[in-house]
Design an enzyme around this catalytic site. Structure first.
Site, PDB file in Angstrom:
ATOM      1  N   HIS A 170      32.978 -33.226  47.638  1.00 54.91           N
ATOM      2  CA  HIS A 170      34.318 -32.667  47.493  1.00 54.91           C
ATOM      3  C   HIS A 170      34.562 -31.722  48.667  1.00 54.91           C
ATOM      4  O   HIS A 170      33.691 -30.891  48.980  1.00 54.91           O
ATOM      5  CB  HIS A 170      34.424 -31.839  46.204  1.00 54.91           C
ATOM      6  CG  HIS A 170      34.240 -32.585  44.928  1.00 54.91           C
ATOM      7  ND1 HIS A 170      35.296 -32.969  44.127  1.00 54.91           N
ATOM      8  CD2 HIS A 170      33.116 -33.018  44.291  1.00 54.91           C
ATOM      9  CE1 HIS A 170      34.837 -33.593  43.044  1.00 54.91           C
ATOM     10  NE2 HIS A 170      33.511 -33.634  43.124  1.00 54.91           N
ATOM     11  N   HIS A 218      28.267 -42.093  42.195  1.00 56.86           N
ATOM     12  CA  HIS A 218      28.183 -42.510  43.601  1.00 56.86           C
ATOM     13  C   HIS A 218      28.329 -41.225  44.395  1.00 56.86           C
ATOM     14  O   HIS A 218      29.343 -40.524  44.244  1.00 56.86           O
ATOM     15  CB  HIS A 218      29.309 -43.526  43.900  1.00 56.86           C
ATOM     16  CG  HIS A 218      29.340 -44.061  45.312  1.00 56.86           C
ATOM     17  ND1 HIS A 218      29.398 -45.405  45.599  1.00 56.86           N
ATOM     18  CD2 HIS A 218      29.337 -43.425  46.517  1.00 56.86           C
ATOM     19  CE1 HIS A 218      29.426 -45.578  46.921  1.00 56.86           C
ATOM     20  NE2 HIS A 218      29.400 -44.373  47.492  1.00 56.86           N
ATOM     21  N   CYS A 247      30.961 -49.747  39.964  1.00 56.71           N
ATOM     22  CA  CYS A 247      31.046 -48.393  40.517  1.00 56.71           C
ATOM     23  C   CYS A 247      32.447 -48.204  41.080  1.00 56.71           C
ATOM     24  O   CYS A 247      32.875 -48.925  41.988  1.00 56.71           O
ATOM     25  CB  CYS A 247      29.991 -48.185  41.603  1.00 56.71           C
ATOM     26  SG  CYS A 247      30.235 -46.640  42.509  1.00 56.71           S
ATOM     27  N   HIS A 261      29.185 -38.189  46.368  1.00 57.06           N
ATOM     28  CA  HIS A 261      30.460 -37.817  46.981  1.00 57.06           C
ATOM     29  C   HIS A 261      30.471 -36.326  47.242  1.00 57.06           C
ATOM     30  O   HIS A 261      29.909 -35.538  46.480  1.00 57.06           O
ATOM     31  CB  HIS A 261      31.654 -38.218  46.105  1.00 57.06           C
ATOM     32  CG  HIS A 261      31.572 -37.753  44.678  1.00 57.06           C
ATOM     33  ND1 HIS A 261      30.791 -38.379  43.730  1.00 57.06           N
ATOM     34  CD2 HIS A 261      32.187 -36.721  44.038  1.00 57.06           C
ATOM     35  CE1 HIS A 261      30.926 -37.768  42.571  1.00 57.06           C
ATOM     36  NE2 HIS A 261      31.754 -36.742  42.721  1.00 57.06           N
ATOM     37  N   ASP A 292      41.379 -36.722  46.323  1.00 58.08           N
ATOM     38  CA  ASP A 292      41.004 -36.716  44.907  1.00 58.08           C
ATOM     39  C   ASP A 292      42.253 -36.912  44.050  1.00 58.08           C
ATOM     40  O   ASP A 292      43.298 -36.315  44.299  1.00 58.08           O
ATOM     41  CB  ASP A 292      40.309 -35.394  44.555  1.00 58.08           C
ATOM     42  CG  ASP A 292      39.540 -35.491  43.247  1.00 58.08           C
ATOM     43  OD1 ASP A 292      38.306 -35.445  43.280  1.00 58.08           O
ATOM     44  OD2 ASP A 292      40.201 -35.613  42.175  1.00 58.08           O
ATOM     45  N   GLY A 349      27.973 -31.733  35.836  1.00 57.06           N
ATOM     46  CA  GLY A 349      29.230 -32.383  35.452  1.00 57.06           C
ATOM     47  C   GLY A 349      29.605 -33.545  36.345  1.00 57.06           C
ATOM     48  O   GLY A 349      30.792 -33.862  36.488  1.00 57.06           O
ATOM     49  N   CYS A 390      32.561 -47.609  44.868  1.00 56.91           N
ATOM     50  CA  CYS A 390      32.315 -48.843  45.632  1.00 56.91           C
ATOM     51  C   CYS A 390      33.573 -49.709  45.638  1.00 56.91           C
ATOM     52  O   CYS A 390      33.909 -50.323  46.659  1.00 56.91           O
ATOM     53  CB  CYS A 390      31.129 -49.608  45.052  1.00 56.91           C
ATOM     54  SG  CYS A 390      29.514 -48.932  45.512  1.00 56.91           S
ATOM     55  N   HIS A 427      25.857 -47.420  48.550  1.00 61.97           N
ATOM     56  CA  HIS A 427      25.808 -46.815  47.212  1.00 61.97           C
ATOM     57  C   HIS A 427      24.540 -45.994  47.042  1.00 61.97           C
ATOM     58  O   HIS A 427      23.438 -46.543  46.991  1.00 61.97           O
ATOM     59  CB  HIS A 427      25.895 -47.878  46.109  1.00 61.97           C
ATOM     60  CG  HIS A 427      25.887 -47.269  44.735  1.00 61.97           C
ATOM     61  ND1 HIS A 427      27.039 -46.902  44.062  1.00 61.97           N
ATOM     62  CD2 HIS A 427      24.852 -46.891  43.928  1.00 61.97           C
ATOM     63  CE1 HIS A 427      26.711 -46.359  42.906  1.00 61.97           C
ATOM     64  NE2 HIS A 427      25.387 -46.330  42.800  1.00 61.97           N
TER      65      HIS A 427
HETATM   66  P1  AMP Z   1      32.514 -35.377  39.996  1.00 61.39           P
HETATM   67  O1  AMP Z   1      32.938 -34.691  38.734  1.00 61.39           O
HETATM   68  O2  AMP Z   1      31.861 -34.465  40.993  1.00 61.39           O
HETATM   69  O3  AMP Z   1      31.717 -36.634  39.734  1.00 61.39           O
HETATM   70  O4  AMP Z   1      33.857 -35.785  40.714  1.00 61.39           O
HETATM   71  C1  AMP Z   1      34.472 -37.019  40.602  1.00 61.39           C
HETATM   72  C2  AMP Z   1      35.837 -36.846  41.201  1.00 61.39           C
HETATM   73  O5  AMP Z   1      36.386 -38.139  41.443  1.00 61.39           O
HETATM   74  C3  AMP Z   1      36.822 -36.097  40.312  1.00 61.39           C
HETATM   75  O6  AMP Z   1      37.301 -34.941  40.988  1.00 61.39           O
HETATM   76  C4  AMP Z   1      37.929 -37.118  40.054  1.00 61.39           C
HETATM   77  O7  AMP Z   1      39.208 -36.536  40.011  1.00 61.39           O
HETATM   78  C5  AMP Z   1      37.771 -38.064  41.239  1.00 61.39           C
HETATM   79  N1  AMP Z   1      38.243 -39.407  41.001  1.00 61.39           N
HETATM   80  C6  AMP Z   1      37.936 -40.222  39.960  1.00 61.39           C
HETATM   81  N2  AMP Z   1      38.562 -41.390  40.101  1.00 61.39           N
HETATM   82  C7  AMP Z   1      39.280 -41.336  41.258  1.00 61.39           C
HETATM   83  C8  AMP Z   1      40.140 -42.231  41.959  1.00 61.39           C
HETATM   84  N3  AMP Z   1      40.407 -43.458  41.472  1.00 61.39           N
HETATM   85  N4  AMP Z   1      40.715 -41.821  43.104  1.00 61.39           N
HETATM   86  C9  AMP Z   1      40.461 -40.585  43.581  1.00 61.39           C
HETATM   87  N5  AMP Z   1      39.641 -39.691  42.989  1.00 61.39           N
HETATM   88  C10 AMP Z   1      39.066 -40.060  41.834  1.00 61.39           C
HETATM   89 ZN    ZN Z   2      29.056 -47.022  44.367  1.00 60.41          ZN
END
Ligand code: AMP
Ligand code: ZN
Length: 112
Positions: free
Chosen positions: A101, A97, A4, A99, A30, A92, A7, A46
């Site tokens: 925004h 995990h 993950c 999160h 992000d 989408g 994680c 997680h």
């Molecule tokens: P979601 O589409 O809601 O699952 O959002 C996942 C978010 O994680 C996206 O906006 C990606 O740009 C962000 N993301 C993916 N990998 C990383 C990373 N290594 N560091 C920071 N943000 C990330």
């Molecule tokens: Zn995780």
């Protein structure tokens, strides 16, 4: 959880631009910002997505929202912000995990 990405970020195995951390959650910018201000807040535990939130994790989610209120005040989201969590394929969700925004720094368009 194995494999993950969030994680691994929490564990420091993948670098991130940290905004905030405590014993229960981690906030970081992000990597592909969709607004002038865009960071993510994740529980250290997680949880795959919003559909896995239970009464047992409700206090953790409430704590995350209190952290979001504190951080947005400190970071100068004076004119407002949006909190979004994508859950599942139709929304989408790309990282499995939970999160949140946090988006701001401009007038955000309506969405449907
Ligand atoms: P979601 O589409 O809601 O699952 O959002 C996942 C978010 O994680 C996206 O906006 C990606 O740009 C962000 N993301 C993916 N990998 C990383 C990373 N290594 N560091 C920071 N943000 C990330
Ligand atoms: Zn995780």
């Amino acid at each position: 959880m194995n494999n993950c990405i969030f994680c691994k970020i929490i564990a420091g195995e993948i670098p991130s631009k940290k905004v905030y951390e405590d014993d229960r959650c981690y906030a970081f910018y992000d990597i592909q910002p969709l607004a002038p201000q865009h960071f993510l807040v994740v529980p250290k535990q997680h949880i795959a997505a919003a559909n896995e939130i239970t009464e047992d994790s409700a206090a953790l989610v409430g704590h995350i929202f209190a952290v979001i209120a504190k951080l947005t005040a400190e970071l100068g989201f004076a004119d407002g912000f949006r909190v979004v969590t994508n859950c599942g394929e139709d929304a989408g969700q790309t990282v499995k995990h939970l999160h949140f925004h946090v988006l701001g720094g401009k007038t955000l368009g309506s969405f449907n």
